[in-house]
Scaffold this motif. Structure first.
Motif, PDB file in Angstrom:
ATOM      1  N   THR A 275      -0.869   1.480  -3.332  1.00 40.89           N
ATOM      2  CA  THR A 275      -1.059   1.715  -1.853  1.00 40.89           C
ATOM      3  C   THR A 275      -1.198   3.172  -1.303  1.00 40.89           C
ATOM      4  O   THR A 275      -2.001   3.772  -0.677  1.00 40.89           O
ATOM      5  N   ALA A 276      -0.369   3.911  -2.128  1.00 44.49           N
ATOM      6  CA  ALA A 276      -0.219   5.400  -1.838  1.00 44.49           C
ATOM      7  C   ALA A 276      -1.419   6.182  -2.332  1.00 44.49           C
ATOM      8  O   ALA A 276      -1.866   7.087  -1.523  1.00 44.49           O
ATOM      9  N   ILE A 277      -1.888   5.950  -3.335  1.00 40.56           N
ATOM     10  CA  ILE A 277      -3.372   6.297  -3.735  1.00 40.56           C
ATOM     11  C   ILE A 277      -4.284   6.031  -2.643  1.00 40.56           C
ATOM     12  O   ILE A 277      -5.217   7.003  -2.268  1.00 40.56           O
ATOM     13  N   TYR A 278      -4.400   4.890  -2.112  1.00 41.42           N
ATOM     14  CA  TYR A 278      -5.240   4.373  -1.154  1.00 41.42           C
ATOM     15  C   TYR A 278      -5.136   5.051   0.119  1.00 41.42           C
ATOM     16  O   TYR A 278      -6.177   5.571   0.800  1.00 41.42           O
ATOM     17  N   LEU A 279      -3.836   5.447   0.445  1.00 40.21           N
ATOM     18  CA  LEU A 279      -3.666   6.029   1.631  1.00 40.21           C
ATOM     19  C   LEU A 279      -4.145   7.780   1.535  1.00 40.21           C
ATOM     20  O   LEU A 279      -4.829   8.152   2.537  1.00 40.21           O
ATOM     21  N   MET A 281      -6.796   8.631  -0.569  1.00 40.13           N
ATOM     22  CA  MET A 281      -8.039   8.536  -0.275  1.00 40.13           C
ATOM     23  C   MET A 281      -8.698   8.611   1.022  1.00 40.13           C
ATOM     24  O   MET A 281      -9.874   8.989   1.365  1.00 40.13           O
ATOM     25  N   LEU A 282      -7.925   8.007   1.878  1.00 41.31           N
ATOM     26  CA  LEU A 282      -8.371   7.811   3.048  1.00 41.31           C
ATOM     27  C   LEU A 282      -7.728   8.591   4.262  1.00 41.31           C
ATOM     28  O   LEU A 282      -7.672   8.493   5.305  1.00 41.31           O
ATOM     29  N   ASP A 283      -7.125   9.804   3.537  1.00 39.28           N
ATOM     30  CA  ASP A 283      -6.286  10.430   4.479  1.00 39.28           C
ATOM     31  C   ASP A 283      -7.001  11.198   5.681  1.00 39.28           C
ATOM     32  O   ASP A 283      -6.584  11.069   6.897  1.00 39.28           O
ATOM     33  N   GLY A 287      -6.016  10.162   9.536  1.00 39.29           N
ATOM     34  CA  GLY A 287      -5.414  11.108  10.573  1.00 39.29           C
ATOM     35  C   GLY A 287      -4.018  11.018  10.547  1.00 39.29           C
ATOM     36  O   GLY A 287      -3.313  10.836   9.423  1.00 39.29           O
ATOM     37  N   ASP A 288      -3.465  11.717  11.753  1.00 41.41           N
ATOM     38  CA  ASP A 288      -1.776  11.701  11.670  1.00 41.41           C
ATOM     39  C   ASP A 288      -1.349  10.302  11.935  1.00 41.41           C
ATOM     40  O   ASP A 288      -1.695   9.848  13.089  1.00 41.41           O
ATOM     41  N   LEU A 305      -5.851  -3.554   3.517  1.00 40.73           N
ATOM     42  CA  LEU A 305      -7.076  -3.591   2.675  1.00 40.73           C
ATOM     43  C   LEU A 305      -7.043  -3.290   1.341  1.00 40.73           C
ATOM     44  O   LEU A 305      -8.141  -3.375   0.565  1.00 40.73           O
ATOM     45  N   VAL A 306      -5.707  -2.440   1.149  1.00 40.92           N
ATOM     46  CA  VAL A 306      -5.614  -2.173  -0.359  1.00 40.92           C
ATOM     47  C   VAL A 306      -5.923  -3.400  -1.242  1.00 40.92           C
ATOM     48  O   VAL A 306      -5.995  -3.213  -2.361  1.00 40.92           O
ATOM     49  N   ASN A 307      -5.169  -4.349  -0.489  1.00 40.25           N
ATOM     50  CA  ASN A 307      -5.526  -5.779  -1.514  1.00 40.25           C
ATOM     51  C   ASN A 307      -6.520  -6.361  -1.975  1.00 40.25           C
ATOM     52  O   ASN A 307      -6.771  -6.995  -2.953  1.00 40.25           O
TER      53      ASN A 307
END
Length: 707
Positions: A275-279, A281-283, A287-288, A305-307
């Motif tokens: 999930t952290a990798i997914y976040l 990738m969509l950094d 946004g903040d 949606l990471v699921n």
């Protein structure tokens, strides 16, 4: 040459076209609406946002809550999805809000990015309990003066008009990578095809079915996205989300939401890490944002949606397991569709961040690689199996005790012909070493940072203690366990014979009071006793176990122990195990109702069309649940009797999971959830066997599985 072109079209071009057409129709039928604005409030509060496909009806189901902070601007950005055109948005403000400012309000989709003129939009859309103090084109000041303040913003139909050039370019962007993937699969099977005519035909056949299965899995994964909602993330899933947030924001594995969170080991690492990798990738897109935005705010849907990652790989593994066990691609596809309906498309598992979904996907892959390790002599497969078992353990810690031993024993028995003990032992050693290698970094981190190399702390000992405490249930409470977790038909019979609940059973003095973890007259006193560490003052089993934990933590804090939670958990584990071993006969007897409690665990929110009756729907779910369980036991006993180790490895992960969770935990229904896809594979295999089409597959001896 024409045959090769035809094969390439059927196995590479056609699956790519199918996936691309699904993407096209999902965009034509589905509507995406992005909402972006900046929000300011003088006080803490919240803004709730609803959308509707009808002009005047707003549902409380898909609501997004945005938290406001005192005297602070914050950026809000989220998306809503609907199969029908969205007609309006309603923004409800907290009753006590004051000094609310909104600016730069934008509506966004794939084709438009439109900023609203707040002067025009707010003139006639605010409720009587909300006053627009001032409004410009980009910023508005609002004042709450009643109990139901809200703004309704209508959305014009032309906002969702289609730009075909953009849609077709996106379709091509989907088609091209799919074509590359399916072409690579086709070429792989062409290059590695056997020299014999029969083997060459089988290789081409399997290559085509693999491409088709991947296309189908991609489409089903896309359909599952429509079952994910904006509902808040609760329970243990919120702790997984907190860890992912801290990994993303602070590079720290911790479930504590604070300014400088200290490292912890409260959960297994793989699901939060993904999930952290997914976040990350969509950094740029997110946004903040703050933790609350992910938990129950503007980004709750997006983070879930990471699921889809786990859904796709889980479905593909199901196909491979079923196809390999039956040698029938149709059985593989039937298993994929069935597991999608009854597991991978159920909001109970995919509309949250529990670890059951990742564990189910990894468990299916472990079963597949275990079967491959029998049919192939490749050492690479054995290394991959060991690594995957390690990842599974880092997803669900209980598998540490199960699979490191069971899989090794089965491979030892069946990997090579008798007389090649050295090769067998080498294969087992490679699996074990690869598993240790995958676990080593996490164990080293925990040892150096927290002083303990365990997969996850502060949970295992408490679970064993709680399980030993539940062995004290009396006869009435055992009947209550059967009733509360049984299927509809059982509850109906229990009500007729007087085993069902009556008024007051769950309240103070009731026969099932100790089973109650919900509202009651003693709920508050139990909570106070738990926080104070006074187990003798509690009523419910659940709060009593928690109070024991707090009591032990306080005792270790008094003697200045560096890790009081860890020491308390270890002590509870020792006491619980001692109690279990001392009263082993009682423990084994009580395992029956706890297996019952975990067994009836199929989700009751499966999307089955045309079935509107709740009773019929529940009976269907329970029927499939029961037949799938019977299928597992049948294939398990038949596999042992016929020494068909490849078939056995389909269901051994299921049986081992059942045994361990029943033996050492309270066995909540969701604990068996990772086994559901393999249970459904077993169901399809048994139907295939008794239909006559698969008679051969149970008759094949172990020797016929070697390559």
């Amino acid at each position: 040459m024409s045959m090769r072109i035809r094969a390439f079209f059927l196995k590479a071009v056609l699956p790519s076209l199918v996936v691309s057409l699904f993407y096209l129709f999902s965009h034509l039928l589905g509507h995406t609406l992005g909402i972006q604005f900046e929000l300011f409030s003088e006080k803490s509060g919240a803004v709730s946002i609803h959308h509707t496909v009808r002009s005047d009806q707003f549902s409380g189901k898909d609501v997004i809550v945005v938290k406001t902070y005192p005297n602070r601007w914050r950026s809000v950005r989220f998306q809503v999805f609907s199969l029908a055109s969205i007609k309006a948005i309603r923004m409800g403000l907290s009753k006590g809000s004051s000094g609310i400012k909104i600016r730069n309000f934008r509506l966004i989709n794939e084709r438009q990015n439109r900023q609203l003129n707040l002067t025009d939009e707010l003139a006639h859309t605010a409720s009587h309990d909300l006053t627009v103090t001032s409004a410009g084109e980009e910023e508005a000041l609002l004042t709450v003066n009643g109990s139901d303040p809200y703004i309704t913003l209508p959305i014009e139909k032309k906002f969702f008009s289609y730009a075909w050039s953009e849609i077709l370019s996106n379709v091509f962007a989907v088609f091209l990578p799919c074509l590359v993937l399916f072409a690579a699969i086709h070429l792989w099977f062409e290059i590695r095809k056997p020299t014999t005519t029969e083997g060459s035909a089988a290789s081409r056949f399997r290559g085509g079915w693999l491409s088709a299965s991947i296309a189908i899995c991609l489409i089903l994964t896309g359909l599952s996205a429509y079952r994910i909602s904006t509902t808040p993330i609760r329970g243990d899933a919120s702790e997984n989300l907190a860890i992912a947030f801290n990994l993303y924001k602070n590079d720290t594995f911790s479930h504590l939401i604070e300014e400088n969170p200290s490292p912890t080991n409260f959960r297994e690492p793989i699901p939060p890490l993904v999930t952290a990798i997914y976040l990350t990738m969509l950094d740029g897109y997110f946004g903040d944002f703050e933790y609350h935005d992910l938990l129950e705010g503007s980004l709750t849907y997006s983070v879930k949606l990471v699921n889809l990652f786990w859904i796709f790989w889980g479905l593909l593994a199901v196909f491979l397991v079923a196809e390999m066990a039956s040698k029938s691609p149709s059985v593989g596809l039937a298993s994929v569709f069935l597991s999608h309906v009854f597991f991978f498309n159920c909001p109970l598992w995919i509309d949250t961040l529990y670890t059951e979904l990742p564990a189910a996907a990894l468990l299916a892959w472990v079963a597949y690689l275990s079967m491959l390790s029998i049919t192939h002599k490749s050492r690479v497969i054995k290394v991959l199996l060991g690594l995957l078992v390690g990842l599974l353990i880092l997803t669900k810690g209980i598998f540490l005790y199960a699979f490191a031993f069971i899989i090794s024993v089965l491979i030892l028995l069946s990997m090579q012909p008798r007389g090649q003990a050295r090769e067998r032992l080498l294969g087992v050693a490679m699996i074990a070493i690869a598993c240790v290698v995958s676990l080593a970094p996490w164990a080293w981190r925990n040892h150096t940072v927290l002083g303990s190399p365990t997969v996850s702390t502060m949970r295992g000992g408490g679970v064993i203690y709680y399980r030993s405490m539940l062995n004290e249930m009396n006869g009435d409470e055992v009947k209550g366990t059967y009733y509360l977790n049984g299927p509809y038909l059982y509850r109906l019979i229990a009500d007729r014979i007087g085993w069902g609940p009556v008024r007051g059973d769950f309240d103070l003095g009731g026969r099932w009071a100790r089973l109650n973890i919900g509202p009651s007259r003693f709920q508050e006193s139990d909570r106070v006793a738990r926080l104070g560490g006074h187990p003798e003052a509690t009523i419910s089993f659940h709060q009593k176990a928690s109070a024991v934990f707090v009591e032990k933590i306080n005792r270790y804090k008094e003697i200045n122990e560096k890790t009081p939670e860890l020491m308390a958990d270890k002590e509870m584990g020792r006491e619980g195990m001692h109690s279990i071993l001392t009263h082993l006969d009682r423990h084994l007897m009580m395992s029956i109702p706890f297996f019952w409690q975990g067994f009836w665990s199929f989700a009751h929110d499966a999307g089955i069309p045309f079935l509107t009756s709740r009773v019929a729907f529940e009976n269907l779910i329970n029927f499939v649940n029961a037949i799938a369980g019977i299928s597992v036991l049948y294939l398990f006993t038949a596999g042992i009797r016929r020494k068909n180790w490849s078939q056995l490895l389909v269901v051994v992960p299921v049986v081992v999971t059942w045994v361990f969770y029943t033996a050492v935990s309270q066995n909540l229904p969701r604990f068996f959830a990772p086994t559901h896809p393999l249970m459904l594979v077993a169901l399809v295999l048994m139907v295939h066997r008794f239909s006559g089409a698969g008679n051969y597959f149970l008759e094949r001896s172990h020797a016929q599985y070697k390559s």
